[in-house]
Design an enzyme around this catalytic site. Sequence first.
Site, mmCIF file in Angstrom:
data_model
loop_
_atom_site.group_PDB
_atom_site.id
_atom_site.type_symbol
_atom_site.label_atom_id
_atom_site.label_comp_id
_atom_site.label_asym_id
_atom_site.label_seq_id
_atom_site.Cartn_x
_atom_site.Cartn_y
_atom_site.Cartn_z
ATOM 1 N N LYS A 10 79.620 2.704 45.285
ATOM 2 C CA LYS A 10 80.196 3.262 44.060
ATOM 3 C C LYS A 10 79.221 3.193 42.867
ATOM 4 O O LYS A 10 78.235 2.458 42.906
ATOM 5 C CB LYS A 10 81.494 2.512 43.743
ATOM 6 C CG LYS A 10 82.566 2.681 44.826
ATOM 7 C CD LYS A 10 83.886 2.075 44.384
ATOM 8 C CE LYS A 10 84.962 2.274 45.425
ATOM 9 N NZ LYS A 10 86.292 1.834 44.947
ATOM 10 N N TYR A 50 90.526 11.270 45.983
ATOM 11 C CA TYR A 50 91.526 10.196 45.871
ATOM 12 C C TYR A 50 92.941 10.755 45.674
ATOM 13 O O TYR A 50 93.789 10.069 45.094
ATOM 14 C CB TYR A 50 91.160 9.257 44.722
ATOM 15 C CG TYR A 50 90.075 8.265 45.071
ATOM 16 C CD1 TYR A 50 90.300 7.236 45.983
ATOM 17 C CD2 TYR A 50 88.814 8.333 44.475
ATOM 18 C CE1 TYR A 50 89.317 6.315 46.292
ATOM 19 C CE2 TYR A 50 87.816 7.408 44.774
ATOM 20 C CZ TYR A 50 88.082 6.393 45.687
ATOM 21 O OH TYR A 50 87.112 5.473 45.993
ATOM 22 N N ASN A 113 84.519 -1.936 42.205
ATOM 23 C CA ASN A 113 84.415 -2.866 43.333
ATOM 24 C C ASN A 113 83.346 -2.491 44.361
ATOM 25 O O ASN A 113 83.478 -2.775 45.538
ATOM 26 C CB ASN A 113 85.794 -3.080 43.984
ATOM 27 C CG ASN A 113 86.385 -1.809 44.547
ATOM 28 O OD1 ASN A 113 85.775 -0.754 44.445
ATOM 29 N ND2 ASN A 113 87.547 -1.901 45.157
ATOM 30 N N HIS A 116 83.522 1.619 48.822
ATOM 31 C CA HIS A 116 84.770 2.141 49.381
ATOM 32 C C HIS A 116 84.671 2.054 50.896
ATOM 33 O O HIS A 116 83.594 2.250 51.453
ATOM 34 C CB HIS A 116 84.962 3.605 48.969
ATOM 35 C CG HIS A 116 86.050 4.298 49.742
ATOM 36 N ND1 HIS A 116 87.370 4.133 49.432
ATOM 37 C CD2 HIS A 116 85.997 5.120 50.825
ATOM 38 C CE1 HIS A 116 88.105 4.844 50.290
ATOM 39 N NE2 HIS A 116 87.286 5.450 51.134
ATOM 40 N N GLU A 127 87.837 11.875 54.980
ATOM 41 C CA GLU A 127 86.850 11.525 53.949
ATOM 42 C C GLU A 127 85.436 11.934 54.366
ATOM 43 O O GLU A 127 84.656 12.423 53.539
ATOM 44 C CB GLU A 127 86.938 10.027 53.656
ATOM 45 C CG GLU A 127 88.268 9.671 52.984
ATOM 46 C CD GLU A 127 88.535 8.188 52.868
ATOM 47 O OE1 GLU A 127 89.598 7.826 52.326
ATOM 48 O OE2 GLU A 127 87.691 7.366 53.309
HETATM 49 P P1 CMP Z 1 88.944 2.155 47.190
HETATM 50 O O1 CMP Z 1 88.783 1.422 48.485
HETATM 51 O O2 CMP Z 1 87.863 3.066 46.796
HETATM 52 O O3 CMP Z 1 90.320 2.978 47.224
HETATM 53 C C1 CMP Z 1 91.127 3.172 46.089
HETATM 54 C C2 CMP Z 1 90.574 2.509 44.884
HETATM 55 O O4 CMP Z 1 91.455 2.407 43.792
HETATM 56 C C3 CMP Z 1 90.227 1.081 45.215
HETATM 57 O O5 CMP Z 1 89.113 1.055 46.057
HETATM 58 C C4 CMP Z 1 90.050 0.464 43.850
HETATM 59 O O6 CMP Z 1 88.737 0.555 43.377
HETATM 60 C C5 CMP Z 1 90.952 1.346 43.002
HETATM 61 N N1 CMP Z 1 92.056 0.544 42.499
HETATM 62 C C6 CMP Z 1 93.006 -0.055 43.218
HETATM 63 N N2 CMP Z 1 93.857 -0.717 42.384
HETATM 64 C C7 CMP Z 1 93.391 -0.516 41.127
HETATM 65 C C8 CMP Z 1 93.815 -0.946 39.858
HETATM 66 N N3 CMP Z 1 94.892 -1.718 39.705
HETATM 67 N N4 CMP Z 1 93.097 -0.545 38.781
HETATM 68 C C9 CMP Z 1 91.998 0.255 38.939
HETATM 69 N N5 CMP Z 1 91.561 0.687 40.137
HETATM 70 C C10 CMP Z 1 92.235 0.297 41.211
#
Ligand code: CMP
Length: 138
Positions: A10, A50, A113, A116, A127
Amino acid sequence: MSNRTFTMIKPDAVKAGNIGNILQMINEAGFRIVAMKYTRMNQDQAGMFYEVHKERPFYGELTEFMSSGPIVAAILEKDNAVADFRKLIGATNPAEAEEGTIRKQYATSVGENAVHGSDSDENATIEGDFFFSKLERF
Ligand code: CMP
């Protein structure tokens, strides 16, 4: 059980200079790279990617962040790829991620984070198809 999953490094991890370190962890965990590209989504494209999270309160924040800079997208291959890759990346919230996981090491928050990973075989296919044509897979 399928042997492929999809990942993105990311914008936060790209900005922090962690592409190489994360790819090394992926390689050392036994995943083979089937397809890979360095690219950037605009907010509409991030919204499409998403789409399943459309109704969530964090959807706007998520699509804004995911289009804020370049990412590395990849299809990865290994037995039990989806589950094993989710183990390697760790919990969505880095505060809950186990020692030795990518998110424990490189993620800063639940939104930013670092990586993904697909949550099912079906989503891994959807995806991967979002980013890669058949000619881009080896
Ligand atoms: P990802 O695995 O990319 O799939 C969905 C994403 O939504 C997840 O990782 C997080 O980065 C994001 N996400 C999930 N919960 C929250 C939250 N409470 N606030 C912001 N982003 C979120």
